[in-house]
Design a protein around this motif. Structure first.
Motif, short mmCIF file in Angstrom:
data_model
loop_
_atom_site.label_atom_id
_atom_site.label_comp_id
_atom_site.label_asym_id
_atom_site.label_seq_id
_atom_site.Cartn_x
_atom_site.Cartn_y
_atom_site.Cartn_z
N TYR A 200 -17.49 4.34 -64.98
CA TYR A 200 -17.28 2.76 -63.56
C TYR A 200 -16.81 2.19 -64.01
CZ TYR A 200 -16.87 0.46 -58.82
OH TYR A 200 -16.85 -0.32 -58.36
N ILE A 201 -17.71 1.30 -65.39
CA ILE A 201 -17.56 0.11 -65.75
C ILE A 201 -16.73 0.19 -66.57
CG2 ILE A 201 -18.63 -1.73 -66.79
CD1 ILE A 201 -20.70 -1.12 -65.77
N PRO A 202 -16.39 0.85 -67.91
CA PRO A 202 -15.06 0.73 -68.49
C PRO A 202 -13.60 1.15 -67.34
CG PRO A 202 -16.42 2.08 -69.14
CD PRO A 202 -17.25 1.68 -68.44
N GLY A 203 -13.93 2.06 -66.78
CA GLY A 203 -12.84 2.66 -65.60
C GLY A 203 -12.21 1.77 -65.04
N SER A 204 -13.03 0.92 -64.44
CA SER A 204 -12.56 -0.87 -63.46
C SER A 204 -11.53 -1.45 -64.59
CB SER A 204 -13.91 -1.39 -62.78
OG SER A 204 -14.85 -0.13 -62.28
N ILE A 205 -12.60 -1.33 -64.87
CA ILE A 205 -11.67 -2.30 -66.39
C ILE A 205 -10.33 -1.87 -66.66
CG2 ILE A 205 -11.66 -3.42 -68.81
CD1 ILE A 205 -14.52 -3.67 -68.67
N MET A 206 -10.41 -0.86 -66.59
CA MET A 206 -8.82 -0.36 -66.75
C MET A 206 -8.19 -0.56 -66.04
SD MET A 206 -9.71 3.06 -68.84
CE MET A 206 -8.23 4.34 -68.69
N LEU A 207 -8.39 -0.01 -65.01
CA LEU A 207 -7.37 -0.66 -63.49
C LEU A 207 -7.77 -1.41 -63.27
CD1 LEU A 207 -9.72 2.39 -60.41
CD2 LEU A 207 -7.22 1.78 -61.15
N TYR A 208 -8.57 -2.05 -63.11
CA TYR A 208 -7.90 -3.91 -62.28
C TYR A 208 -6.79 -4.21 -63.89
CZ TYR A 208 -8.11 -8.63 -62.39
OH TYR A 208 -8.12 -10.38 -62.64
N VAL A 209 -7.25 -4.44 -65.30
CA VAL A 209 -6.28 -4.80 -65.87
C VAL A 209 -4.45 -4.22 -65.72
CG1 VAL A 209 -5.92 -4.64 -68.82
CG2 VAL A 209 -7.80 -5.18 -67.37
N TYR A 210 -4.54 -2.83 -65.77
CA TYR A 210 -3.19 -2.35 -65.50
C TYR A 210 -3.08 -2.34 -64.51
CZ TYR A 210 -4.05 0.54 -69.51
OH TYR A 210 -4.26 1.04 -71.20
N ILE A 255 0.90 6.68 -65.84
CA ILE A 255 0.16 8.19 -66.86
C ILE A 255 -0.99 8.33 -67.28
CG2 ILE A 255 1.12 9.59 -68.29
CD1 ILE A 255 3.84 9.63 -67.87
N VAL A 256 -1.26 6.97 -67.93
CA VAL A 256 -2.58 6.21 -68.53
C VAL A 256 -3.66 6.71 -67.79
CG1 VAL A 256 -3.52 5.16 -69.59
CG2 VAL A 256 -1.62 5.72 -70.73
N MET A 257 -3.35 6.20 -66.59
CA MET A 257 -4.44 5.89 -65.47
C MET A 257 -4.80 7.15 -64.75
SD MET A 257 -6.25 2.94 -65.84
CE MET A 257 -7.16 3.81 -64.23
N GLY A 258 -3.70 8.04 -64.42
CA GLY A 258 -4.15 9.54 -63.83
C GLY A 258 -4.68 10.33 -64.99
N VAL A 259 -4.41 10.12 -66.04
CA VAL A 259 -4.48 11.61 -66.65
C VAL A 259 -6.57 10.86 -67.10
CG1 VAL A 259 -5.05 12.18 -69.09
CG2 VAL A 259 -2.42 12.15 -67.94
N PHE A 260 -6.61 9.60 -67.64
CA PHE A 260 -7.98 9.58 -67.24
C PHE A 260 -8.70 9.72 -66.05
CE2 PHE A 260 -11.09 5.91 -66.13
CZ PHE A 260 -12.10 6.35 -67.40
N LEU A 261 -8.84 9.44 -65.34
CA LEU A 261 -9.04 9.62 -63.23
C LEU A 261 -9.35 11.44 -63.32
CD1 LEU A 261 -7.97 6.29 -61.22
CD2 LEU A 261 -9.49 6.87 -62.49
N ILE A 262 -8.08 11.68 -62.76
CA ILE A 262 -8.23 13.51 -63.23
C ILE A 262 -9.23 13.37 -64.21
CG2 ILE A 262 -6.79 15.37 -62.94
CD1 ILE A 262 -3.90 13.86 -62.24
N CYS A 263 -9.01 13.60 -65.02
CA CYS A 263 -9.77 14.10 -66.43
C CYS A 263 -10.87 13.92 -66.27
CB CYS A 263 -9.52 13.98 -67.69
SG CYS A 263 -8.10 15.11 -68.56
N TRP A 264 -11.77 13.17 -65.54
CA TRP A 264 -13.40 12.68 -65.95
C TRP A 264 -13.85 11.86 -64.80
CZ3 TRP A 264 -15.51 13.74 -69.30
CH2 TRP A 264 -15.98 13.40 -70.90
N CYS A 265 -13.12 11.78 -64.13
CA CYS A 265 -13.87 11.23 -61.94
C CYS A 265 -14.03 12.55 -61.70
CB CYS A 265 -12.82 10.94 -61.32
SG CYS A 265 -13.62 9.66 -59.73
N PRO A 266 -14.00 13.69 -61.15
CA PRO A 266 -15.00 14.98 -61.31
C PRO A 266 -16.27 14.75 -62.02
CG PRO A 266 -12.82 15.77 -61.27
CD PRO A 266 -13.27 14.25 -62.31
N PHE A 267 -15.97 14.87 -63.21
CA PHE A 267 -17.42 15.59 -64.01
C PHE A 267 -18.44 14.39 -63.79
CE2 PHE A 267 -19.98 13.94 -67.43
CZ PHE A 267 -20.37 15.62 -67.34
N PHE A 268 -17.45 12.30 -63.51
CA PHE A 268 -18.84 11.63 -63.43
C PHE A 268 -19.14 11.53 -62.32
CE2 PHE A 268 -17.28 10.38 -67.38
CZ PHE A 268 -18.50 10.16 -67.92
#
Length: 339
Positions: A200-210, A255-268
């Protein structure tokens, strides 16, 4: 079918209910994922290590992330493959703890690197004049140190001190520990903590920054367009270039954000929900979602590297053995002004 687990250790292991054909197909698919992950990240590591022109602070960050993803492919995925296909763990209890800790550590470290790369890109795009002063090699070194040390302390601390199943001991011994299995198990509070720390924390940083990069890049491109419209002499192609660059940057970030979210979101999401749903999420689903997360490490070199023309040139030189030629490390992969 006789499960391979039964041959190795005499434990009450849930026999893999899949036919030999299904298991062979799964092994083939997973071996392909592992080999792609290892090869892709190894090429990034060799390219950045070998070519002097690629020795930039940003690239050392990408090099460190490729190392994390490479180790995940070598040290974690092969054992996860056996666990996923055979539905049990034939490698013993101590190694189960080591494997689980290493798995959590490297997966989290990969995500930490992604969020630091987004911060690096933010300064490169949004404050290009002060970028070199702000993002020095020391700053990059600190980013790399944090990306490795926090996930390591968190993962090994959690698993070896048994903090991951605090408050759900009975469930842990029944589900994750019994029947010779070795699955990642979290009780409520540690599950939420793992979700926050690793995703959540690293993902939110990425989303906000991008999100910020995208709008600032758009604004920059618009001001270049306005300026060139005022001049309107021979700047038509510059206009096209800036629009092109903006489109390409937006596409890459998407693409960076999309791939990251698609890959990791369901598991977490499943990991954090499972304890609150009384561990009703079926283990095969959990396993499949872990592999989905691993795919992020398979795709990282493709996204970060294949977007850069220098990487394609480096790849060609590596594949054709040209890196063994004298002075190949000084080879120009791109014009200095335009990496």
């Amino acid at each position: 079918t006789m499960s391979f687990c039964h041959n190795v250790v005499n434990i009450s292991c849930v026999n893999s209910s899949w036919s030999n054909d299904v298991r062979a197909s799964l092994y083939s698919l997973m071996v392909l994922i592992i080999l792609t992950t290892v090869a892709g990240n190894l090429i990034v590591i060799i390219s950045i290590s070998h070519f002097k022109q690629l020795h930039t602070p940003t690239n050392w960050l990408i090099h460190s992330m490729a190392t994390v993803d490479f180790l995940l492919g070598c040290l974690v995925m092969p054992y996860s493959m056996v666990r996923s296909v055979e539905h049990c763990w034939p490698f013993g209890e101590v190694f189960c703890k080591i494997h689980t800790s290493t798995d959590i550590m490297l997966s989290s470290a990969s995500i930490f690197h992604l969020s630091f790369i987004s911060i690096d890109r933010y300064y490169a795009v949004c404050d290009p004049l002060r970028y070199k002063a702000k993002i020095s090699i020391l700053v990059i070194f600190v980013m790399i140190f944090i990306s490795w040390s926090i996930p390591a302390l968190f993962a090994f601390g959690m698993i070896f001190l048994g903090l991951n199943f605090k408050g759900a001991e009975q469930m842990y011994y029944k589900h994750a520990h019994g029947s010779g299995s070795c699955s990642v198990f979290f009780s409520k509070t540690p599950g939420v903590l793992a979700f926050m720390t690793s995703f959540y924390i690293p993902g939110s940083i990425m989303l906000y920054v991008y999100y910020r990069i995208y709008f600032i890049a758009k604004g920059q491109a618009r001001s270049i367009n306005n300026a060139s419209q005022q001049l309107q002499i021979g700047l038509e192609e510059k206009n096209g270039i800036s629009r092109n660059k903006e489109r390409k940057a937006a596409k890459t970030l998407g693409i960076v954000m999309g791939v990251f979210l698609i890959c990791w979101c369901p598991f977490f999401v499943c990991t954090v929900m499972d304890p609150f749903l009384d561990y009703t999420i079926p283990p095969p689903l959990n396993d499949a979602l872990i592999w989905f997360g691993y795919l992020n490490s398979t795709f990282n070199p493709m996204i970060y590297a294949f977007f850069y023309p220098w990487f394609r040139r480096a790849l060609k030189m590596i594949l054709f053995g040209k890196i063994f030629q004298k002075d190949s490390s000084r080879c120009q992969l791109f014009l200095e002004s335009n990496p």
